[in-house]
Design an enzyme around this catalytic site. Sequence first.
Site, short mmCIF file in Angstrom:
data_model
loop_
_atom_site.label_atom_id
_atom_site.label_comp_id
_atom_site.label_asym_id
_atom_site.label_seq_id
_atom_site.Cartn_x
_atom_site.Cartn_y
_atom_site.Cartn_z
CG ASP A 52 -2.25 0.81 -5.57
OD1 ASP A 52 -2.74 -0.29 -5.46
OD2 ASP A 52 -1.55 1.02 -6.63
CG HIS A 55 -5.08 5.62 -4.67
ND1 HIS A 55 -5.73 5.41 -5.99
CD2 HIS A 55 -3.90 5.52 -5.15
CE1 HIS A 55 -4.68 5.56 -6.93
NE2 HIS A 55 -3.73 5.40 -6.22
ZN ZN Z 1 0.59 4.51 -5.72
#
Ligand code: ZN
Length: 418
Positions: A243, A387
């Site tokens: 993400d 991430h």
């Molecule tokens: Zn996020």
Amino acid sequence: MRRAVAVLAVAVTASLTAAIPVAADDGGGLVVTAAAGTISARPSVPSIRVGRPLTIRGRVTPATLTKTVVVQRVVNGKWSDRASGPVAGDGAFAVPITPNAVGTYTLRVRSAGGSIVSSRFTLVVAPIPTISIAASASSIALSAPVTIAGTVRPANATTSVVSQRLVGGRWVDRDRAIVNPKTGAYGIVIHPADIATYAMRVRSSGGTVHSTSVRFSTFRKANDAVDLGVARPGERVVSLTFDDGPGAYTTQILDVLAKYHVKATFFVLGQYAQRYPDYLKRELRDGHHVASHSWDHPTLTKLSDSAIRTQLGWTQDVIVRAGGAPRCVRPPYGSTDARVEQIISEFRSSATVLWNVDPADWERPGTGAIVSRVMGAIRPGAVILMHDGGGSRGQSVAALDALIPRIQAAGYSIRPIC
Ligand code: ZN
């Protein structure tokens, strides 16, 4: 002579209080011959809630004894008049009363004159119970459990409660729960089976007392590779998702994935996908899946409808222009509700994708911690959240390099979702 005077006094009192027949002179003076009448009386119910009407019924014998009766109540040890009512031709009477205080009442009925009274009787006046209600969530995923809970006061006012749902303007019974007789607490767990806004309340099992209503919405989500159709139930498949990119660490993540020939899914922020088109294009060229994580990471549930459409629409456009075909949305913070879901469904990317394994790599807990958190949590269908943007992601890169071989050694294959 003294005796005659006494009898006369009684007769006068009786004639004042009721139409007690008085005999004519028997030749020796005035004599009362009739017995006083009788009055029977009882409440229409032995106990009632405060504020509810009831009727005191009974019969006067003889019917001509009195035209009116008075209900009396003991107050501070003395009889006190309360309500009166007429006596019918057959002697029957019915006096309505509405107790306005909780307690046990001692009552009787007297004739209008006051000298003839019924037997005393008691009436228990109980408080009207209250039922509080709260839902454990205002927005939940479809079929997730939501608890409807609250308290009945007084605790013993009802032994069970029934949850009700408002359907087509009518309250429909759903589930029954036992009330804790000591605390009055109750709890009803339900698993909503349709996408809707639920308005619910709880009624006492007797049906006359109900709570205020609460509302919650359900939405459809997928957070499992099986939900998303990329694995069969039980199949040892996990998915890697990244993400908040693309950004400075995206290339390193892509290099690690390429090293192990693993395909992942990137949930990109539209603003960065537009700023770093080369990273976005490499994600697509390397065969990864790219989907939307909104334009700039707001909490979608706090935005207006049009602002949500802008967040999703702009991001989708950037991905499509780069050659991608985004098919799902991961709402920032996983924050979604029925309204957000409805708007997401307007886009071709109809599925909302969350995750079910979160090593919190964005907190930079250390490469080893990221690896052990993932390995401790993976299971068939796991969707692992990591991430490649939003800050320094060196630990995430190093953890990924260690994780992929360990995941594969545990017998899992890695497939992209969306
Ligand atoms: Zn996020």
